[in-house]
Write a protein that holds these residues in place. Sequence first.
Motif, PDB file in Angstrom:
ATOM      1  N   TRP A  38       0.842  -1.202   0.000  1.00 52.90           N
ATOM      2  CA  TRP A  38       0.000   0.000   0.000  1.00 52.90           C
ATOM      3  C   TRP A  38       0.878   1.254   0.000  1.00 52.90           C
ATOM      4  O   TRP A  38       0.567   2.236  -0.680  1.00 52.90           O
ATOM      5  N   ILE A  39       1.962   1.221   0.748  1.00 51.30           N
ATOM      6  CA  ILE A  39       2.888   2.365   0.775  1.00 51.30           C
ATOM      7  C   ILE A  39       3.509   2.566  -0.604  1.00 51.30           C
ATOM      8  O   ILE A  39       3.657   3.703  -1.083  1.00 51.30           O
ATOM      9  N   ILE A  40       3.861   1.454  -1.282  1.00 53.13           N
ATOM     10  CA  ILE A  40       4.426   1.555  -2.634  1.00 53.13           C
ATOM     11  C   ILE A  40       3.414   2.183  -3.585  1.00 53.13           C
ATOM     12  O   ILE A  40       3.753   3.014  -4.431  1.00 53.13           O
ATOM     13  N   GLN A  41       2.145   1.793  -3.444  1.00 52.97           N
ATOM     14  CA  GLN A  41       1.097   2.305  -4.324  1.00 52.97           C
ATOM     15  C   GLN A  41       0.728   3.750  -4.016  1.00 52.97           C
ATOM     16  O   GLN A  41       0.140   4.432  -4.856  1.00 52.97           O
ATOM     17  N   ASN A  42       1.055   4.212  -2.817  1.00 49.80           N
ATOM     18  CA  ASN A  42       0.688   5.571  -2.393  1.00 49.80           C
ATOM     19  C   ASN A  42       1.934   6.309  -1.890  1.00 49.80           C
ATOM     20  O   ASN A  42       2.086   6.563  -0.684  1.00 49.80           O
ATOM     21  N   PRO A  43       2.816   6.691  -2.801  1.00 53.05           N
ATOM     22  CA  PRO A  43       4.084   7.333  -2.402  1.00 53.05           C
ATOM     23  C   PRO A  43       3.892   8.676  -1.690  1.00 53.05           C
ATOM     24  O   PRO A  43       4.793   9.133  -0.986  1.00 53.05           O
TER      25      PRO A  43
ATOM     26  N   VAL B 162       2.364   9.256   0.848  1.00 53.69           N
ATOM     27  CA  VAL B 162       2.390   9.081   2.303  1.00 53.69           C
ATOM     28  C   VAL B 162       3.740   9.514   2.877  1.00 53.69           C
ATOM     29  O   VAL B 162       3.811  10.148   3.939  1.00 53.69           O
ATOM     30  N   ASN B 163       4.812   9.175   2.177  1.00 52.85           N
ATOM     31  CA  ASN B 163       6.162   9.520   2.668  1.00 52.85           C
ATOM     32  C   ASN B 163       6.566  10.945   2.332  1.00 52.85           C
ATOM     33  O   ASN B 163       7.656  11.387   2.712  1.00 52.85           O
ATOM     34  N   LYS B 164       5.713  11.678   1.610  1.00 50.23           N
ATOM     35  CA  LYS B 164       6.054  13.043   1.210  1.00 50.23           C
ATOM     36  C   LYS B 164       5.213  14.104   1.913  1.00 50.23           C
ATOM     37  O   LYS B 164       5.317  15.286   1.602  1.00 50.23           O
ATOM     38  N   MET B 165       4.395  13.685   2.871  1.00 48.58           N
ATOM     39  CA  MET B 165       3.515  14.636   3.548  1.00 48.58           C
ATOM     40  C   MET B 165       4.331  15.602   4.407  1.00 48.58           C
ATOM     41  O   MET B 165       5.269  15.192   5.104  1.00 48.58           O
ATOM     42  N   GLU B 166       3.959  16.891   4.346  1.00 43.61           N
ATOM     43  CA  GLU B 166       4.638  17.897   5.171  1.00 43.61           C
ATOM     44  C   GLU B 166       4.288  17.732   6.650  1.00 43.61           C
ATOM     45  O   GLU B 166       5.127  17.949   7.525  1.00 43.61           O
ATOM     46  N   LYS B 167       3.036  17.371   6.923  1.00 41.26           N
ATOM     47  CA  LYS B 167       2.585  17.181   8.314  1.00 41.26           C
ATOM     48  C   LYS B 167       1.999  15.776   8.455  1.00 41.26           C
ATOM     49  O   LYS B 167       0.785  15.590   8.463  1.00 41.26           O
ATOM     50  N   PRO B 168       2.879  14.774   8.573  1.00 40.91           N
ATOM     51  CA  PRO B 168       2.391  13.386   8.595  1.00 40.91           C
ATOM     52  C   PRO B 168       1.500  13.062   9.795  1.00 40.91           C
ATOM     53  O   PRO B 168       0.693  12.150   9.731  1.00 40.91           O
TER      54      PRO B 168
END
Length: 793
Positions: free
Chosen positions: A202-207, A209-215
């Motif tokens: 899921w993380i691979i399909q939704n990159p 997620v790792n680029k959010m400014e305010k995770p």
Amino acid sequence: MIKNYLKTTWRNLVKSKGYSAINIGGLAVGMAVVMLIGLWVYDELTYNSYHKNYDRIAQVMQHANFNGKIGTQSANPALMGPELRAKYGNDFKYVVQASWYYNPLLSVGDKHISQEGIYFEEDAPEMLSLQMLKGTRAGLHDPHSILLSASAAQALFGEEDPMGKTLRVDRSQEVKVTGVYEDLPNNSSFNKVKVILPWSLWIIQNPWVNKMEKPWGSNFSQTFVQLTEQGDMENISRKIKHVKSDKVGKDEAKTNWVVFLHPMRKWNLYNEFRNGINTGGSIQYVRLFSLIGGFVLLLACINFMNLTTARSEKRAKEVGIRKTVGSHRLQLIGRFFAESYITVLIAFVLSLLLVILFLPSFNEVADKKIEIPWLNPLFWCTSLAFIVITGLLAGSYPAFYLSSFQPLKVLKGTFKVGRFASVPRQVLVVVQFTVSIMLIIGTIIVYQQIQHAKSRPVGYTKKGLINLPLEGELRQHFEAFRTDLKNAGAIEEMAGCQLLTGVWNSNGGFDWEGKDPDLATDFPNNSVSVDFGKTVQWQIKAGRDFSKAFATDSMAFIINESAARFMGFKDPVGKTIRQGGERFTIIGVVNDILQESPFFPVRPTLYHLDSYDAMVNIVLKLNPKQNAGRSISAIEGVWKKYVEDVPFNYSFVDEAFGDKFKVEERIGKLSSYFAVLAIFISCLGLFGMASFVAEQRTKEIGIRKVLGASVANLLQLLSKEFILLVSTSCIIAVPVAWYYLSQWLNNYDYRVHISWLVFLVAAVLALVITLLTVGFQAIKAATANPVRSLRNE
């Protein structure tokens, strides 16, 4: 002695076939109802017990202060899992991050099926103690793996061994089958999950997620944990309460995030939160039906007690003779209890047959898959206790009453039952009908509450609207798809959106003129296409709809009436709403659209234009001038032109809206069935009592007829006592029912007002049922030939 008990009991049963049928039939129906309710309650109380460690599994949830109220949610940031492992790893055996449930398209060659699935971190199969039929629970360690339920594997591969086979997920990712697990039972919170995919995929399909400014500011995933053997749920819940508030920025700190653990054992029965407090949930229905089951059994036992003691004069000589020849009172009590238990045992066997017969229908109404646990020792131990308690309840009063007769008076013929002998029976009849009338009132109120919510304005036109999933190719060919459907005459209009009958996501951080700077906000924020308003025919109260003629509409909001009130705008059109560095202009106000629960207020909601990538749904307005079936066939034909390998799955919006009433409708149906059965059992007893009274007064009726009494006079004579008893039941039942139903309705913000007409209808219905039940016997006795009843005088 036992043989003698059996013989005399059988003779008494055969001698009075009518009363025996009423006794056994009433007990059997009552016991069957209690057994069905007991199986349902057991299924509810053992929810999730399939998972071996369910008492140590919990979901991580959050309280937050939004819009001036404390709300509770199960959505978490993706960083919640790693943070709990890093800071509190010693308290947890497993911490598992998960997606929301969705329906991935699974493809093997030319076969395409859609099954409900979820993305889980690799420890999930171990945490949930999945029963692996093939492979191991370690199957999710490979990012391109998949676990299938037995039913999903059968649907995809038939009789072939699925292990190691490759399939495509959503026509893009190739994954390998690394395990097949046993389908989860119906009373598991994960029972619909047929496909499990790795969270890492899921993380691979939704990159993004790792680029959010305010995770920590975005809640879009679920988090589950399993405590260690020594872990205490409440203590650990207190330890982690600030795990998020320590990470968010100053603005988000206003929300006052409080993280806590919600134990798996409470997911099903204690799933409601109000203002940050767990207020219960389905447990109220478990308590309600347990109470109803107890009452129904009591009604059946009352029938047995009433009919047995009513016929006491016919058993009086038997008691006198037995005492004369040396029987002690304890022996007589034992004999009458033996009769009671033999009768109860026969009724129990009959009740099992009734349960076997009606269990499929009961499962359909209750949305269950309950089976009789024939091989479970607990079932038989409970059944034995059930028989003992029922026999004790039904036989105690008759046994002690009949054994108290004095042999001298009985055998001399001077025995009289006394003027107050019927009082206990009258009290029991009042109890019976009090319970029955309360169930009638409850059934009416539940029905009214459901109809009240169904008739609530929804803010758009449901008729003729259908939903379709917005699949990949359609995002690129949306306008062409719309044009083809219009040319085919299948639709009147079409738009993209998120969910019309639910909330897909909500956002905070909004600001506007006059807003309290300390107020944290959270509004449903719906992405729609420009034709959404025309498609659903929402009602513009002020301003205008979205339009292609205004390029600035890409930075505009349409808000609902609740949002306008919440923001304090008397004239919202033209006002500005800020979010971060962006400014949005309010161009219109629409009537509140009911997207969530029909029993609660509509939340302040925003609508904005967005790209089709941000939408998950298509809503279509069918052509009203064409047959709906023909239009749907045409839509399917165009659908296959664009997404040939995706099954055509549609749903009517009014059906999806109707799903919001499922729980209440299910409870209403079950309550109505139990109310009917309770009334039936009560009427059986009333019928038996009326028969006995008519039999006892046969000669009196004959004399009255000879002296000129009419059928109406005799009907009044025989019915007035029972009408008085049922009227007394009405007087008792009304205030009790009003109190408890008012408490139940307080669970809903949008609720019906209890009218006095409900109580009047219930009372009249009870009296009519009484007259019909008693009247049959009364008319039969009143129309009998008096010559026959008086010929021996």
